[in-house]
Design a protein around this motif. Structure first.
Motif, PDB file in Angstrom:
ATOM      1  N   ASP A 287      48.321  39.811  44.141  1.00 52.63           N
ATOM      2  CA  ASP A 287      46.957  39.590  44.614  1.00 52.63           C
ATOM      3  C   ASP A 287      45.982  39.948  43.510  1.00 52.63           C
ATOM      4  O   ASP A 287      46.118  40.993  42.864  1.00 52.63           O
ATOM      5  N   GLN A 288      44.982  39.109  43.298  1.00 55.13           N
ATOM      6  CA  GLN A 288      43.931  39.393  42.340  1.00 55.13           C
ATOM      7  C   GLN A 288      42.820  40.156  43.054  1.00 55.13           C
ATOM      8  O   GLN A 288      42.267  39.686  44.054  1.00 55.13           O
ATOM      9  N   LEU A 289      42.485  41.344  42.561  1.00 52.20           N
ATOM     10  CA  LEU A 289      41.504  42.193  43.216  1.00 52.20           C
ATOM     11  C   LEU A 289      40.120  42.112  42.600  1.00 52.20           C
ATOM     12  O   LEU A 289      39.174  42.685  43.140  1.00 52.20           O
ATOM     13  N   THR A 290      39.991  41.452  41.469  1.00 52.48           N
ATOM     14  CA  THR A 290      38.692  41.235  40.834  1.00 52.48           C
ATOM     15  C   THR A 290      38.486  39.740  40.653  1.00 52.48           C
ATOM     16  O   THR A 290      39.456  38.979  40.513  1.00 52.48           O
ATOM     17  N   PRO A 291      37.242  39.276  40.661  1.00 50.32           N
ATOM     18  CA  PRO A 291      36.974  37.850  40.486  1.00 50.32           C
ATOM     19  C   PRO A 291      37.198  37.424  39.037  1.00 50.32           C
ATOM     20  O   PRO A 291      37.372  38.256  38.146  1.00 50.32           O
ATOM     21  N   SER A 292      37.169  36.121  38.806  1.00 50.41           N
ATOM     22  CA  SER A 292      37.268  35.615  37.440  1.00 50.41           C
ATOM     23  C   SER A 292      36.004  35.994  36.675  1.00 50.41           C
ATOM     24  O   SER A 292      34.941  36.238  37.259  1.00 50.41           O
ATOM     25  N   ASN A 293      36.122  36.055  35.352  1.00 53.40           N
ATOM     26  CA  ASN A 293      34.995  36.406  34.473  1.00 53.40           C
ATOM     27  C   ASN A 293      34.420  37.781  34.798  1.00 53.40           C
ATOM     28  O   ASN A 293      33.214  38.018  34.655  1.00 53.40           O
ATOM     29  N   TYR A 294      35.280  38.678  35.207  1.00 51.38           N
ATOM     30  CA  TYR A 294      34.852  40.037  35.552  1.00 51.38           C
ATOM     31  C   TYR A 294      34.834  40.896  34.295  1.00 51.38           C
ATOM     32  O   TYR A 294      35.712  40.777  33.428  1.00 51.38           O
ATOM     33  N   ALA A 295      33.851  41.781  34.165  1.00 51.70           N
ATOM     34  CA  ALA A 295      33.810  42.723  33.048  1.00 51.70           C
ATOM     35  C   ALA A 295      33.010  43.948  33.471  1.00 51.70           C
ATOM     36  O   ALA A 295      31.892  43.817  33.980  1.00 51.70           O
TER      37      ALA A 295
ATOM     38  N   ASN B  85      57.265  52.990  46.843  1.00 52.16           N
ATOM     39  CA  ASN B  85      57.089  51.536  46.833  1.00 52.16           C
ATOM     40  C   ASN B  85      57.123  51.022  45.401  1.00 52.16           C
ATOM     41  O   ASN B  85      56.505  51.612  44.513  1.00 52.16           O
ATOM     42  N   PRO B  86      57.842  49.918  45.133  1.00 56.71           N
ATOM     43  CA  PRO B  86      57.978  49.431  43.752  1.00 56.71           C
ATOM     44  C   PRO B  86      56.762  48.664  43.228  1.00 56.71           C
ATOM     45  O   PRO B  86      56.789  48.169  42.092  1.00 56.71           O
ATOM     46  N   GLY B  87      55.695  48.570  44.010  1.00 52.48           N
ATOM     47  CA  GLY B  87      54.544  47.805  43.572  1.00 52.48           C
ATOM     48  C   GLY B  87      53.786  48.449  42.427  1.00 52.48           C
ATOM     49  O   GLY B  87      53.959  49.637  42.119  1.00 52.48           O
ATOM     50  N   THR B  88      52.914  47.663  41.793  1.00 52.68           N
ATOM     51  CA  THR B  88      52.099  48.157  40.682  1.00 52.68           C
ATOM     52  C   THR B  88      50.675  47.645  40.799  1.00 52.68           C
ATOM     53  O   THR B  88      50.415  46.590  41.393  1.00 52.68           O
ATOM     54  N   LEU B  89      49.741  48.408  40.253  1.00 50.53           N
ATOM     55  CA  LEU B  89      48.391  47.928  39.984  1.00 50.53           C
ATOM     56  C   LEU B  89      48.325  47.581  38.502  1.00 50.53           C
ATOM     57  O   LEU B  89      48.771  48.364  37.650  1.00 50.53           O
ATOM     58  N   ASN B  90      47.758  46.413  38.180  1.00 52.78           N
ATOM     59  CA  ASN B  90      47.789  45.893  36.822  1.00 52.78           C
ATOM     60  C   ASN B  90      46.365  45.788  36.272  1.00 52.78           C
ATOM     61  O   ASN B  90      45.567  44.981  36.744  1.00 52.78           O
ATOM     62  N   TYR B  91      46.056  46.640  35.291  1.00 53.83           N
ATOM     63  CA  TYR B  91      44.709  46.734  34.732  1.00 53.83           C
ATOM     64  C   TYR B  91      44.625  45.936  33.432  1.00 53.83           C
ATOM     65  O   TYR B  91      45.390  46.171  32.498  1.00 53.83           O
ATOM     66  N   GLY B  92      43.655  45.001  33.360  1.00 53.68           N
ATOM     67  CA  GLY B  92      43.448  44.221  32.152  1.00 53.68           C
ATOM     68  C   GLY B  92      42.189  44.646  31.418  1.00 53.68           C
ATOM     69  O   GLY B  92      41.203  45.059  32.028  1.00 53.68           O
ATOM     70  N   PHE B  93      42.216  44.523  30.086  1.00 52.97           N
ATOM     71  CA  PHE B  93      41.104  44.962  29.247  1.00 52.97           C
ATOM     72  C   PHE B  93      40.791  43.902  28.194  1.00 52.97           C
ATOM     73  O   PHE B  93      41.695  43.246  27.662  1.00 52.97           O
TER      74      PHE B  93
ATOM     75  N   SER C 229      40.032  43.003  34.486  1.00 55.81           N
ATOM     76  CA  SER C 229      40.783  42.462  35.618  1.00 55.81           C
ATOM     77  C   SER C 229      41.615  43.552  36.272  1.00 55.81           C
ATOM     78  O   SER C 229      42.003  44.539  35.630  1.00 55.81           O
ATOM     79  N   LEU C 230      41.874  43.374  37.566  1.00 55.82           N
ATOM     80  CA  LEU C 230      42.792  44.237  38.301  1.00 55.82           C
ATOM     81  C   LEU C 230      43.519  43.393  39.327  1.00 55.82           C
ATOM     82  O   LEU C 230      42.895  42.637  40.085  1.00 55.82           O
ATOM     83  N   SER C 231      44.833  43.501  39.331  1.00 53.98           N
ATOM     84  CA  SER C 231      45.648  42.811  40.330  1.00 53.98           C
ATOM     85  C   SER C 231      46.673  43.781  40.879  1.00 53.98           C
ATOM     86  O   SER C 231      46.904  44.854  40.311  1.00 53.98           O
TER      87      SER C 231
ATOM     88  N   GLY D 135      39.445  41.000  28.292  1.00 50.03           N
ATOM     89  CA  GLY D 135      39.510  39.584  28.628  1.00 50.03           C
ATOM     90  C   GLY D 135      40.885  38.990  28.383  1.00 50.03           C
ATOM     91  O   GLY D 135      41.859  39.700  28.097  1.00 50.03           O
ATOM     92  N   PRO D 136      41.002  37.653  28.486  1.00 49.81           N
ATOM     93  CA  PRO D 136      42.293  36.985  28.276  1.00 49.81           C
ATOM     94  C   PRO D 136      42.868  37.332  26.907  1.00 49.81           C
ATOM     95  O   PRO D 136      42.174  37.314  25.901  1.00 49.81           O
ATOM     96  N   GLY D 137      44.143  37.668  26.883  1.00 48.53           N
ATOM     97  CA  GLY D 137      44.787  38.058  25.635  1.00 48.53           C
ATOM     98  C   GLY D 137      44.677  39.530  25.326  1.00 48.53           C
ATOM     99  O   GLY D 137      45.280  40.014  24.361  1.00 48.53           O
ATOM    100  N   GLY D 138      43.902  40.259  26.124  1.00 54.03           N
ATOM    101  CA  GLY D 138      43.802  41.698  25.929  1.00 54.03           C
ATOM    102  C   GLY D 138      44.964  42.430  26.567  1.00 54.03           C
ATOM    103  O   GLY D 138      45.805  41.836  27.252  1.00 54.03           O
ATOM    104  N   PRO D 139      45.067  43.735  26.369  1.00 53.61           N
ATOM    105  CA  PRO D 139      46.184  44.500  26.922  1.00 53.61           C
ATOM    106  C   PRO D 139      46.120  44.576  28.446  1.00 53.61           C
ATOM    107  O   PRO D 139      45.037  44.609  29.037  1.00 53.61           O
ATOM    108  N   VAL D 140      47.297  44.606  29.067  1.00 59.00           N
ATOM    109  CA  VAL D 140      47.431  44.795  30.506  1.00 59.00           C
ATOM    110  C   VAL D 140      48.363  45.980  30.729  1.00 59.00           C
ATOM    111  O   VAL D 140      49.481  46.007  30.203  1.00 59.00           O
TER     112      VAL D 140
END
Length: 528
Positions: free
Chosen positions: A276-284, A330-338, A266-268, A340-345
């Protein structure tokens, strides 16, 4: 091998601090004398032995002063010891050093060999084990050929005798590489010229200097004065939140684990106006964590979603993705998930992504309103594998467990001055202080080789990375990469038919700016 053309201009030198409780850590320190640091490391190591302390971990030092944007380390090779600096690279697997006879080392016009070179005739313990057997090339078309040899190798107060390395007698790279990836990806394996040998992580474990084939990487922030690589352990004071481990996946091409491939799921993007969510659900997506890549290479559709979100512009002439330098505040962030759900962000702030950009004439490009233009540390991968390099890794504390094929990730604690080292108790033991992600998503690494990447025209703007050495290797007559096979990609997925709506980034970039003194055909930048 990290060779991004983004002038990070971090200056540091190696302070090798031999930690107690059996770890080896590389600490990044700015503007310190290299040889004094090595003497300090040896002194600390001797003190540990005199006090009878355990030697389960080793601390080694990283240095950004040799070449902008590249993390290097001080080592010594031979008897008596010859001091050198080498680039650290989790994306390759061989340690190699330039020979004193290599022509590049006497070519001052091209920078020579700033990390030093090795004279085998001056070492009484040098053994040439495979003449002309070393052959490695990288995706930017550079590479080295020469001999495999064995000699005494020292780092961070730890010493390995009869350690196998490459001696580059013909090279287009002026500083050696310390590859610390899987030994299944050594150059002689991929070129079919030899068998697997114990590379550095395995050799340190075999010598009893560490308990497990594992290490932790803490690059710290973009302007950091200290950071480290810790062999054989985890420093729990260098991250915040939970340390969560995920699987490392094999290549479908070779059916073996040859790179640190994980599931990017995931990436938001978060700003003051929301997320904003930049990747669709069930993305890998199969993604390689590679300290030898200075920027981050995202799947093309995801990269475009990021560019739209941040107001970035791709410049083919500069070979870079361009943003106003003010984006860094800018105080914004990109948030990378690994995993799946419950994995590190892992959250990456804008200040870690905006890099200086310098033109060949030494000047900085600007927008028509006079605002300076910088490089965004993200590009589209295209035919290259998806690679998460230093513009991601600085924000993550990463534990590489080669025994169990696991990666653990946590949010880095920038500029932490504390240290609490926990050693791996044994080979095969779980990562200390880490929990495993539940219900991990599966990915397949389909990248099969190293496509060639061309550098940009702006100093510091060309993207170069290492992955696995090409099967064709380097020919002194024809150059590197001319017949390298191309990547098959990783099954890119769409971020949606129209992409997300952009965040409120507008105050930090120039809207509709037309530029004076434009680069040919771009209409984007002014040359001042």
């Amino acid at each position: 091998m990290a060779r991004l053309a983004a002038h990070l201009l971090l200056a540091s030198s190696l302070l090798s601090l031999a930690a107690a409780d059996g770890t080896l850590r590389w600490d990044i320190q700015k503007n310190h004398d290299v040889q004094a640091a090595q003497l300090k490391a040896r002194s600390l190591a001797l003190q540990r032995r005199a006090l009878g302390e355990r030697a389960d971990t080793l601390t080694a030092t990283l240095d950004n002063s040799i070449q902008a944007g590249l993390y290097s380390a001080n080592i010594s090779v031979g008897t008596p010891a010859q001091s050198l600096s080498v680039q650290i690279d989790t994306g390759s697997s061989d340690v190699w050093i330039p020979s004193s006879q290599a022509s590049i080392c006497s070519d001052e016009k091209d920078g020579g060999c700033p990390g030093g070179s090795f004279d085998p005739t001056s070492s009484s313990t040098y053994v040439d084990v495979e003449p002309d057997g070393f052959n490695i090339s990288y995706v930017d078309g550079t590479g080295s050929t020469g001999d495999y040899f064995q000699d005494t190798f020292a780092i961070a107060g730890g010493e390995v005798k009869n350690f196998q390395m490459g001696l580059a007698t013909n090279t287009s790279i002026g500083i050696g590489i310390m590859g610390i990836g899987y030994n299944s990806s050594e150059a002689n394996v991929d070129t079919g010229n030899g068998t697997i040998y114990p590379n550095l992580p395995y050799a340190l474990a075999n010598a009893g200097l560490i308990n497990a084939n594992a290490y932790s990487l803490w690059l710290n922030d973009l302007q950091a004065t200290s950071g480290s690589v810790l062999f054989g352990g985890v420093d729990t004071a260098k991250y915040t939140g939970d340390l969560i481990s995920i699987k490392v996946y094999p290549s479908s091409y070779s059916n073996r684990v040859t790179s640190f491939t994980v599931a990017f799921t995931s990436l938001s993007a978060t700003s003051s106006s929301g997320t904003d969510q930049l990747t669709p659900s069930n993305y890998a997506e199969a993604t390689i964590l590679d300290s030898g890549t200075t920027i981050t290479l995202l799947p093309d559709d995801v990269a475009q979603a990021v560019f739209d979100e941040l107001g970035a512009t791709v410049s083919n002439e500069l070979g870079a993705t361009i943003v106003p330098c003010s984006l860094a505040s800018n105080p914004g962030t990109l948030n990378y998930g690994f995993g799946g759900p419950g994995g590190p962000v892992i959250k990456v702030s804008m200040e870690q992504l905006v890099l200086p950009l310098t033109l060949p004439n030494g000047k900085t490009p600007t927008y028509s309103n006079g605002e300076s233009a910088c490089q965004l540390g993200i590009q589209a991968a295209g035919d290259l594998p998806v690679l998460f390099g230093d513009t991601f890794l600085r924000s993550a504390y990463v534990v590489y467990d080669l025994d169990n094929n696991r990666i653990a990730l946590a949010q880095t604690d920038f500029n932490s001055t504390d240290s609490h080292v926990v050693a791996f108790p044994s080979s095969g033991a779980p990562i200390p202080s880490a929990t495993s992600a539940a219900n991990e998503d599966q990915v397949t690494q389909t990248a099969s080789a190293v496509p060639k990447v061309g550098g940009g025209s702006a100093a510091g703007s060309g993207t170069t990375v290492t992955f696995n050495p090409t099967a064709t290797g380097f020919s002194a007559a024809s150059g590197f990469g001319s017949s390298a096979p191309t990547s098959t990609g990783g099954g890119k997925k769409s971020a949606g038919p129209s992409g997300p709506e952009p965040f409120r980034w507008a105050p930090v970039f120039v809207l509709g700016a037309t530029l004076v003194g434009m680069l040919a055909g771009t209409g984007i930048f002014a040359l001042l």
